[in-house]
Structure formats: C-alpha cells, structure tokens
Design an enzyme around this catalytic site. Structure first.
Site, PDB file in Angstrom:
ATOM      1  N   MET A 154       3.624  -0.276   0.687  1.00  0.00           N
ATOM      2  CA  MET A 154       2.335  -0.691   1.232  1.00  0.00           C
ATOM      3  C   MET A 154       1.567  -1.482   0.176  1.00  0.00           C
ATOM      4  O   MET A 154       1.097  -2.583   0.422  1.00  0.00           O
ATOM      5  CB  MET A 154       1.500   0.537   1.620  1.00  0.00           C
ATOM      6  CG  MET A 154       2.179   1.502   2.544  1.00  0.00           C
ATOM      7  SD  MET A 154       1.070   2.879   2.958  1.00  0.00           S
ATOM      8  CE  MET A 154       2.115   4.249   2.614  1.00  0.00           C
ATOM      9  N   ALA A 204      -3.946  -5.301  -3.249  1.00  0.00           N
ATOM     10  CA  ALA A 204      -4.308  -4.459  -2.102  1.00  0.00           C
ATOM     11  C   ALA A 204      -3.708  -3.070  -2.247  1.00  0.00           C
ATOM     12  O   ALA A 204      -2.506  -2.881  -2.075  1.00  0.00           O
ATOM     13  CB  ALA A 204      -3.828  -5.094  -0.794  1.00  0.00           C
ATOM     14  N   GLU A 215       1.306  13.292   4.897  1.00  0.00           N
ATOM     15  CA  GLU A 215       1.570  12.660   3.593  1.00  0.00           C
ATOM     16  C   GLU A 215       0.593  13.181   2.535  1.00  0.00           C
ATOM     17  O   GLU A 215       0.966  13.456   1.402  1.00  0.00           O
ATOM     18  CB  GLU A 215       1.454  11.140   3.716  1.00  0.00           C
ATOM     19  CG  GLU A 215       2.568  10.542   4.571  1.00  0.00           C
ATOM     20  CD  GLU A 215       2.370   9.071   4.929  1.00  0.00           C
ATOM     21  OE1 GLU A 215       3.143   8.579   5.754  1.00  0.00           O
ATOM     22  OE2 GLU A 215       1.445   8.428   4.395  1.00  0.00           O
ATOM     23  N   ARG A 216      -0.648  13.327   2.927  1.00  0.00           N
ATOM     24  CA  ARG A 216      -1.656  13.781   1.943  1.00  0.00           C
ATOM     25  C   ARG A 216      -1.496  15.257   1.626  1.00  0.00           C
ATOM     26  O   ARG A 216      -1.682  15.687   0.474  1.00  0.00           O
ATOM     27  CB  ARG A 216      -3.060  13.492   2.478  1.00  0.00           C
ATOM     28  CG  ARG A 216      -3.274  12.010   2.463  1.00  0.00           C
ATOM     29  CD  ARG A 216      -4.628  11.548   2.838  1.00  0.00           C
ATOM     30  NE  ARG A 216      -4.641  10.099   2.645  1.00  0.00           N
ATOM     31  CZ  ARG A 216      -5.477   9.269   3.226  1.00  0.00           C
ATOM     32  NH1 ARG A 216      -6.407   9.734   4.046  1.00  0.00           N
ATOM     33  NH2 ARG A 216      -5.421   7.984   2.983  1.00  0.00           N
ATOM     34  N   GLY A 264      -2.313  22.361 -30.659  1.00  0.00           N
ATOM     35  CA  GLY A 264      -1.556  21.133 -30.979  1.00  0.00           C
ATOM     36  C   GLY A 264      -0.234  21.044 -30.239  1.00  0.00           C
ATOM     37  O   GLY A 264       0.229  19.953 -29.898  1.00  0.00           O
ATOM     38  N   ASN A 270      -8.893   9.675  -4.673  1.00  0.00           N
ATOM     39  CA  ASN A 270      -9.783  10.758  -4.254  1.00  0.00           C
ATOM     40  C   ASN A 270     -11.142  10.236  -3.777  1.00  0.00           C
ATOM     41  O   ASN A 270     -11.809  10.896  -2.973  1.00  0.00           O
ATOM     42  CB  ASN A 270      -9.915  11.788  -5.390  1.00  0.00           C
ATOM     43  CG  ASN A 270      -8.650  12.639  -5.484  1.00  0.00           C
ATOM     44  OD1 ASN A 270      -7.675  12.379  -4.764  1.00  0.00           O
ATOM     45  ND2 ASN A 270      -8.660  13.646  -6.339  1.00  0.00           N
TER      46      ASN A 270
HETATM   47  C1  LIG Z   1       2.986   6.300  -9.793  1.00  0.00           C
HETATM   48  C2  LIG Z   1       2.520   5.627  -8.534  1.00  0.00           C
HETATM   49  C3  LIG Z   1       3.327   5.675  -7.407  1.00  0.00           C
HETATM   50  C4  LIG Z   1       2.928   5.011  -6.242  1.00  0.00           C
HETATM   51  N1  LIG Z   1       3.783   4.983  -5.154  1.00  0.00           N
HETATM   52  C5  LIG Z   1       3.488   4.158  -4.109  1.00  0.00           C
HETATM   53  C6  LIG Z   1       4.433   3.955  -3.053  1.00  0.00           C
HETATM   54  O1  LIG Z   1       5.517   4.543  -3.034  1.00  0.00           O
HETATM   55  N2  LIG Z   1       4.123   3.068  -2.067  1.00  0.00           N
HETATM   56  C7  LIG Z   1       2.932   2.406  -2.047  1.00  0.00           C
HETATM   57  O2  LIG Z   1       2.714   1.628  -1.129  1.00  0.00           O
HETATM   58  N3  LIG Z   1       2.010   2.588  -3.025  1.00  0.00           N
HETATM   59  C8  LIG Z   1       2.260   3.446  -4.053  1.00  0.00           C
HETATM   60  N4  LIG Z   1       1.355   3.616  -5.069  1.00  0.00           N
HETATM   61  C9  LIG Z   1       0.094   2.884  -5.016  1.00  0.00           C
HETATM   62  C10 LIG Z   1      -1.111   3.775  -4.765  1.00  0.00           C
HETATM   63  O3  LIG Z   1      -1.112   4.262  -3.459  1.00  0.00           O
HETATM   64  C11 LIG Z   1      -2.367   2.948  -5.106  1.00  0.00           C
HETATM   65  O4  LIG Z   1      -2.371   2.775  -6.527  1.00  0.00           O
HETATM   66  C12 LIG Z   1      -3.658   3.596  -4.649  1.00  0.00           C
HETATM   67  O5  LIG Z   1      -3.748   3.611  -3.250  1.00  0.00           O
HETATM   68  C13 LIG Z   1      -4.896   2.884  -5.224  1.00  0.00           C
HETATM   69  O6  LIG Z   1      -4.831   1.508  -5.027  1.00  0.00           O
HETATM   70  P1  LIG Z   1      -5.092   0.511  -6.275  1.00  0.00           P
HETATM   71  O7  LIG Z   1      -4.211   0.946  -7.366  1.00  0.00           O
HETATM   72  O8  LIG Z   1      -4.964  -0.861  -5.775  1.00  0.00           O
HETATM   73  O9  LIG Z   1      -6.594   0.815  -6.708  1.00  0.00           O
HETATM   74  P2  LIG Z   1      -7.897   0.098  -6.118  1.00  0.00           P
HETATM   75  O10 LIG Z   1      -7.850   0.124  -4.635  1.00  0.00           O
HETATM   76  O11 LIG Z   1      -8.061  -1.217  -6.786  1.00  0.00           O
HETATM   77  O12 LIG Z   1      -9.040   1.067  -6.613  1.00  0.00           O
HETATM   78  C14 LIG Z   1      -9.697   0.967  -7.894  1.00  0.00           C
HETATM   79  C15 LIG Z   1     -10.844   1.969  -7.921  1.00  0.00           C
HETATM   80  O13 LIG Z   1     -11.791   1.638  -6.890  1.00  0.00           O
HETATM   81  C16 LIG Z   1     -12.048   2.772  -6.096  1.00  0.00           C
HETATM   82  N5  LIG Z   1     -12.317   2.378  -4.712  1.00  0.00           N
HETATM   83  C17 LIG Z   1     -11.565   1.584  -3.917  1.00  0.00           C
HETATM   84  N6  LIG Z   1     -12.127   1.462  -2.697  1.00  0.00           N
HETATM   85  C18 LIG Z   1     -13.251   2.207  -2.734  1.00  0.00           C
HETATM   86  C19 LIG Z   1     -14.278   2.500  -1.767  1.00  0.00           C
HETATM   87  N7  LIG Z   1     -14.233   2.000  -0.541  1.00  0.00           N
HETATM   88  N8  LIG Z   1     -15.287   3.324  -2.128  1.00  0.00           N
HETATM   89  C20 LIG Z   1     -15.334   3.837  -3.385  1.00  0.00           C
HETATM   90  N9  LIG Z   1     -14.405   3.599  -4.327  1.00  0.00           N
HETATM   91  C21 LIG Z   1     -13.384   2.801  -4.009  1.00  0.00           C
HETATM   92  C22 LIG Z   1     -10.774   3.594  -6.189  1.00  0.00           C
HETATM   93  O14 LIG Z   1     -11.010   4.939  -5.836  1.00  0.00           O
HETATM   94  C23 LIG Z   1     -10.417   3.407  -7.632  1.00  0.00           C
HETATM   95  O15 LIG Z   1     -11.128   4.307  -8.424  1.00  0.00           O
HETATM   96  C24 LIG Z   1       1.693   4.328  -6.211  1.00  0.00           C
HETATM   97  C25 LIG Z   1       0.881   4.315  -7.343  1.00  0.00           C
HETATM   98  C26 LIG Z   1       1.273   4.945  -8.500  1.00  0.00           C
HETATM   99  C27 LIG Z   1       0.396   4.867  -9.702  1.00  0.00           C
END
Ligand SMILES: Cc1cc2nc3c(=O)[nH]c(=O)nc-3n(C[C@H](O)[C@H](O)[C@H](O)COP(=O)(O)OP(=O)(O)OC[C@H]3O[C@@H](n4cnc5c(N)ncnc54)[C@H](O)[C@@H]3O)c2cc1C
Length: 387
Positions: free
Chosen positions: A126, A131, A247-248, A345, A371
């Site tokens: 996704m 995004a 999922e969650r 440590g 979160n």
């Molecule tokens: C180890 C790992 C495994 C993963 N595995 C998968 C996978 O298998 N498939 C997949 O598709 N994705 C995967 N992900 C991606 C993961 O789901 C995303 O990193 C996550 O949804 C956050 O998106 P972003 O990193 O783009 O952060 P952003 O969306 O850029 O968010 C940055 C900050 O802004 C805050 N924020 C964003 N929108 C709002 C809002 N409306 N109101 C308040 N605060 C907001 C967020 O909470 C965060 O603190 C993985 C990520 C990691 C690190």
C-alpha cells in the site's frame, strides 16, 4: 493473574507444537538472520510443510480450516520469542484473507494452495514514498489497455516480506481521477517483466525482516490478476477498510505477548543481579515498577482477549480495534523502556533479548496505521472531527 478462557486443550496442544517448531527451526538461526537482514527462504517452506501457514484458509485451498485462535497463538508465540523476522502473520492473516474474501474462484485456486505450502511468499504493498497514512494519495496507477490488461506503474516502500515475496497485492489507481473510488488491488507475481524488488531497508529494529522497496515499470498485469475480477474494479479501498479491524488487532496481540515476555525476562534478571549487596529486585522502586507494568499488561491482555472473541464472531469494529492497536503498542514501548532501565548497561547490549525487543517495539506505533491515525478513527467514531 486472570486465567484466560479463550483457548481449548486442542489450542494449547497446538501452542506446544508450534513452540517445538520455533525451538528447532527459528530460534537457532534468528540471530544470524538479523545479521544478514532476512530470514532463510526455507523457514517458509518448513512452516508450509508443517501446516503452519494459512491455517485459517479452508482445506480445499490448502489450509486447515482452523479458527482464528490458532493464528492468535502463533502470533503470541512469535512475539513471546522475539522472532520478529518471521512474516507468517502478514502472509497468512492479511494477504491470504484478501484472496479468500475478494478473489475469484480461479484466483483462490491458483494462489491459496501455494501460499499455504510456502511455495509462494505473500506481501501487500500500500505505502509509497509520498503516501503512507493518506492512502487516498497513492500515485501508482494500473491503466486498462485495449486488450483488457492493465499497465502498472509506480513504486512502493516499507513492504514487509517484500524481498522474498512471490505474490504482491498492489494497491493502485485504476481510475486516478476518482480518488479512493478509483482504487483497485492487483495481484502481481515475481517475474512479471517490469516488476523489480529494490533494496532491503536498514531499520532500527526488526533486523531479520526483509522490508523492501518495490518498483513497477510498465508491468503488464493480465485482466485475471485484478483481485476479484471486473466486479471489484475501483472497489479496492472498500476491501482495505473492511480488513482493518483484524489487521490492527494482530498488532495488539503481538504487543501484549512481547510486553509480557519483557516482564518475564526482567523479573528473572532483577532477582539475580546484585547491586550494593542486594538483588535489584529488593528495591522498592523495582518492585513497584514491576507491579505497575504487570498490572497494565494484564489489563491490556483482558481487553485484547475480548477483542479476539469479537473478531472470531465477526463483530470487532474498526474503532475498538484501533483502541487496541494504539493503546497496546504504546504500552509495549513503555514496558520495553522501563525494562531496559532495570537491566542497566546490559539493557543496551544487542546480545540481550530485551535490547532487541526495545528496538523492535518502536515500529508498532507506526505501521498498520500510526497511533495518531488510530486516535483520528476513535474520535470520529465518537462523533468528533471530520466525517
Ligand atoms: C517496518 C515497517 C514495515 C511496514 N510494512 C508495510 C507493508 O507491509 N505494507 C505497506 O503497505 N506498508 C508498510 N509499512 C508502512 C506503514 O504502514 C507506514 O509507514 C505508516 O502507515 C505511516 O505512513 P508514513 O510512513 O508515510 O508516515 P506519514 O503518513 O508521513 O506520517 C508522518 C507523521 O504524521 C502523522 N500524521 C499523518 N496523518 C495525520 C493526521 N491526519 N492527523 C495527525 N497526524 C497525522 C503520523 O501519525 C506521523 O506521526 C511499514 C512500515 C514500516 C516502518
């Protein structure tokens, strides 16, 4: 402690069997897998051979037709052992269910038995570089061609199991002008020309998990690889939303079992480690801290067990699942931090499981929806904020 009432003797026998599998096939190798950045492919085949993949899929598709509690036990046990490189949960309880619930008969017959045997490893893509939280902003496109196939272009990042994956469910816009209502799910197989796996990403934790970038350049995806066929074209976002509660909850299940494990390791350590001539455990600060952590983890466990009961009855709503995800992953991080402190440590040394668990925990507050997004969902269900 409150005795758990979820599991039958058959479930507990399964727990023992899966523990034996972990002791033999995972525990001796996990450290080496952390160093190399991915698990050996054979741990997928071994799990398939032993019936530990896609257990909840119907027997006609290679599964065992087991109830979800078997998967819950598997997640708990992997969490307890700190075996965070193993991506069975995502493969069996996220990727396979999309195919089971939304796939055509031909798609189920083609892919589910291979996922159950470990011949194929599954992933779901996704997130993109621009995004993550805002999935409506996905830029990857799958544009229908004159012959009915789709031309897939775009890139994905942070994809769990991405480097091993033989089958990826790719979220793409089939009608880019229509936003969420133009989103579809494409079944993309390794080897399709134009599909490339990028580098394995170096991470703070989950060192043995092959989280990767994926690239799609003019990938010709046959019409029969649109998940659910034509009837589901542009309806992918609804599928994504429907699967969110389970999922969650999976993240919350892992959070609680990992946190309990950390408490158990710390309990053993503070009883044994002496400072100023006395065990660390004898200090009131230690005892009270441990009591607080155990109380909170017990409360979390009861809540999560209730959510598991609800999910088994198909009654878990997204807001409640979001509460479980956010609260338990926050708690997991708090527990890890306090436990590291009690190790002194040694809690900062990679050879100690508590140190790895601390590093592994942090992402639980980020993936599966951050979160902050969980609080958005909960507050909206309370009638607050944007509809
Ligand atoms: C180890 C790992 C495994 C993963 N595995 C998968 C996978 O298998 N498939 C997949 O598709 N994705 C995967 N992900 C991606 C993961 O789901 C995303 O990193 C996550 O949804 C956050 O998106 P972003 O990193 O783009 O952060 P952003 O969306 O850029 O968010 C940055 C900050 O802004 C805050 N924020 C964003 N929108 C709002 C809002 N409306 N109101 C308040 N605060 C907001 C967020 O909470 C965060 O603190 C993985 C990520 C990691 C690190």
């Amino acid at each position: 402690m409150i005795e758990r009432s979820l599991f039958s003797p058959d479930h507990e026998a399964f727990r023992d069997a899966f523990r034996r599998f972990m002791d033999k096939e995972i525990a001796p190798f996990h450290e080496q897998w952390e160093e190399q950045g991915y698990v050996d492919r054979k741990v997928w085949n071994k799990a398939g051979e032993n019936g530990f993949l896609c257990m909840t899929m119907p027997e006609e598709y290679g599964g065992s037709g087991a109830d979800k509690l078997y998967s819950v036990i598997q997640m708990e046990e992997l969490g307890r052992g700190g075996f965070t490189g193993i991506g069975y949960g995502l493969h069996s309880e996220i990727v396979a269910p999309y195919i089971l619930h939304y796939g055509t008969q031909a798609q189920k017959q083609k892919y589910l038995p291979k996922l159950a045997s470990g011949e194929m490893v599954g992933a779901i893509a996704m997130s993109e570089p621009a995004a993550g939280s805002d999935l409506q902003g996905v830029k990857t496109t799958a544009i229908k061609q004159a012959d009915g196939s789709y031309l897939l272009n775009g890139s994905k990042t942070f994809i769990t199991n991405g480097w091993h994956a033989d089958l990826v469910i790719v979220v793409a816009k089939t009608n880019p002008a229509a936003g969420a209502k133009g989103t579809s799910l494409m079944l993309v197989e390794r080897g399709m020309p134009g599909f490339e796996t990028g580098k394995r990403l170096k991470k703070l934790g989950l060192k043995a998990q092959d989280t990767s970038e994926l690239f799609f350049t003019d990938v010709k995806v046959p019409a029969e690889n649109l998940l659910g066929g034509q009837a589901r074209e542009n309806r992918g976002f609804i599928c994504l939303m429907e699967q969110l509660p389970w999922e969650r909850l999976q993240i919350a299940i892992t959070a609680v079992s990992s946190a309990q494990s950390a408490i158990d390791w710390t309990l053993a350590y503070v009883k044994e480690r002496k400072v100023f001539g006395q065990p660390v455990a004898s200090y009131q600060n230690t005892r009270y801290k441990m009591a607080e952590l155990q109380t909170e983890v017990q409360v979390a466990r009861v809540f999560v067990d209730k959510c598991v009961e609800l999910v088994a009855q198909d009654k878990l709503d997204t807001a409640t699942a979001s509460m479980a995800k956010y609260w338990c992953s926050d708690l997991q991080c708090k527990v890890m931090d306090e436990c590291v402190q009690l190790f002194g440590g040694y809690g900062y040394m990679w050879e100690y499981p508590i140190t790895r668990a601390y590093a592994d925990a942090r992402v639980q507050r980020i993936y599966g929806g951050t979160n902050e997004i969980m609080k958005e969902v909960i507050s909206r269900a309370m009638g607050l904020g944007a509809k």
